[in-house]
Design a protein around this motif. Structure first.
Motif, PDB file in Angstrom:
ATOM      1  N   UNK A 108     -26.503  42.704   3.027  1.00 30.44           N
ATOM      2  CA  UNK A 108     -27.490  42.582   1.942  1.00 30.44           C
ATOM      3  C   UNK A 108     -28.000  41.149   1.825  1.00 30.44           C
ATOM      4  N   UNK A 109     -27.070  40.197   1.930  1.00 30.29           N
ATOM      5  CA  UNK A 109     -27.394  38.763   1.854  1.00 30.29           C
ATOM      6  C   UNK A 109     -28.377  38.397   2.979  1.00 30.29           C
ATOM      7  N   UNK A 110     -28.077  38.853   4.191  1.00 31.30           N
ATOM      8  CA  UNK A 110     -28.954  38.558   5.340  1.00 31.30           C
ATOM      9  C   UNK A 110     -30.339  39.158   5.118  1.00 31.30           C
ATOM     10  N   UNK A 111     -30.365  40.410   4.647  1.00 37.18           N
ATOM     11  CA  UNK A 111     -31.658  41.078   4.412  1.00 37.18           C
ATOM     12  C   UNK A 111     -32.478  40.325   3.375  1.00 37.18           C
ATOM     13  N   UNK A 112     -31.797  39.883   2.323  1.00 43.53           N
ATOM     14  CA  UNK A 112     -32.486  39.160   1.241  1.00 43.53           C
ATOM     15  C   UNK A 112     -33.063  37.843   1.778  1.00 43.53           C
ATOM     16  N   UNK A 113     -32.273  37.133   2.573  1.00 43.29           N
ATOM     17  CA  UNK A 113     -32.745  35.866   3.152  1.00 43.29           C
ATOM     18  C   UNK A 113     -33.956  36.091   4.053  1.00 43.29           C
ATOM     19  N   UNK A 114     -33.899  37.154   4.843  1.00 40.84           N
ATOM     20  CA  UNK A 114     -34.990  37.444   5.777  1.00 40.84           C
ATOM     21  C   UNK A 114     -36.261  37.854   5.038  1.00 40.84           C
TER      22      UNK A 114
END
Ligand code: SAH
Length: 212
Positions: A108-114
């Motif tokens: 989720x963190x990676x998706x949000x950053x992207x």
């Protein structure tokens, strides 16, 4: 970042323009938790939560250089973490990148950053255990494993296209691991040790090991 990149050039770790440009373009701070953003320019692994770290800048550079990652290539990453490294691969290849993450919160963190950087349509984070089953049967030019494995899973080698490369930290201990580069050609599979490294361990239920 500029100063670190100059040093990496002198050391011969950073060799190609496209890798340098990607490292200059993608803002590492945007992929870090608030409390470590201020250290984004340091060439050291940084914590991203859930006992995981994002790799040091020289390691990101080494993975791209040693695999000779280039424009037009299809990349699979095992261990999305923050999504930062996948963004670098995308910047170099100009292609969609697939990256797998076992920890749901980190996926989720990676998706949000992207999403923040409008990269989410080109970089796909899949929340899954990459030692158990991979959700696709396609081939890749380059597979980059960013967590340490006890062995070289034969499933990953099988997923390489002709002339494909797999780079993977291998070892049983946290501070004694070899970074291994596998090159697959029509005739043979070449295996070389690149360096000694210290990655977080690959977790999961490990079906790949039982089968190989
Ligand atoms: N490439 C990341 C850093 C990777 S840290 C970045 O750009 O920030 C290694 C990551 O591998 C961790 O996030 C960890 O949760 C993940 N991981 C460990 N075992 C895994 C598995 N079996 N399948 C998928 N991801 C895994």
């Amino acid at each position: 970042m500029e100063r670190v990149l100059e040093e990496l050039k002198i050391l011969g770790i950073l060799r190609r323009k496209e890798v340098e440009e990607a490292l200059k373009k993608i803002p590492r701070a945007e992929f870090l938790p608030e409390e470590v953003k201020q250290y984004a320019h340091l060439d050291t692994p940084l914590p991203i939560g859930y006992d995981q770290t994002t790799s040091a800048i020289h390691m990101v550079c080494m993975l791209c250089e040693e695999t000779e990652l280039k424009k037009g290539e299809k990349v699979l990453e095992i261990g999305a973490g923050s999504g930062y490294m996948a963004s670098i691969y995308h910047e170099i290849t100009g292609e969609e990148v697939l990256t797998i993450e076992i920890v749901p919160e980190l996926a989720k963190f990676a998706k949000k950053n992207l999403r923040k950087l409008n990269l989410d349509s080109m970089i796909h984070v899949i929340n899954a255990d990459a030692t158990f089953s991979l959700p696709f049967r396609t081939k890749f030019d380059v597979i980059i494993v960013t967590a340490c494995s006890r062995d070289i899973p034969k499933e990953y080698v099988e997923m390489l296209d002709e002339n494909g490369r797999l780079i993977i930290p291998v070892g049983a201990y946290q501070f004694s691991q070899d970074l291994i580069l596998i090159k697959k050609t029509k005739e043979k599979i070449e295996k070389n040790k690149i360096s000694e490294v210290a990655f977080v361990p690959l977790r999961g239920i490990g079906l790949v090991y039982k089968k190989s």
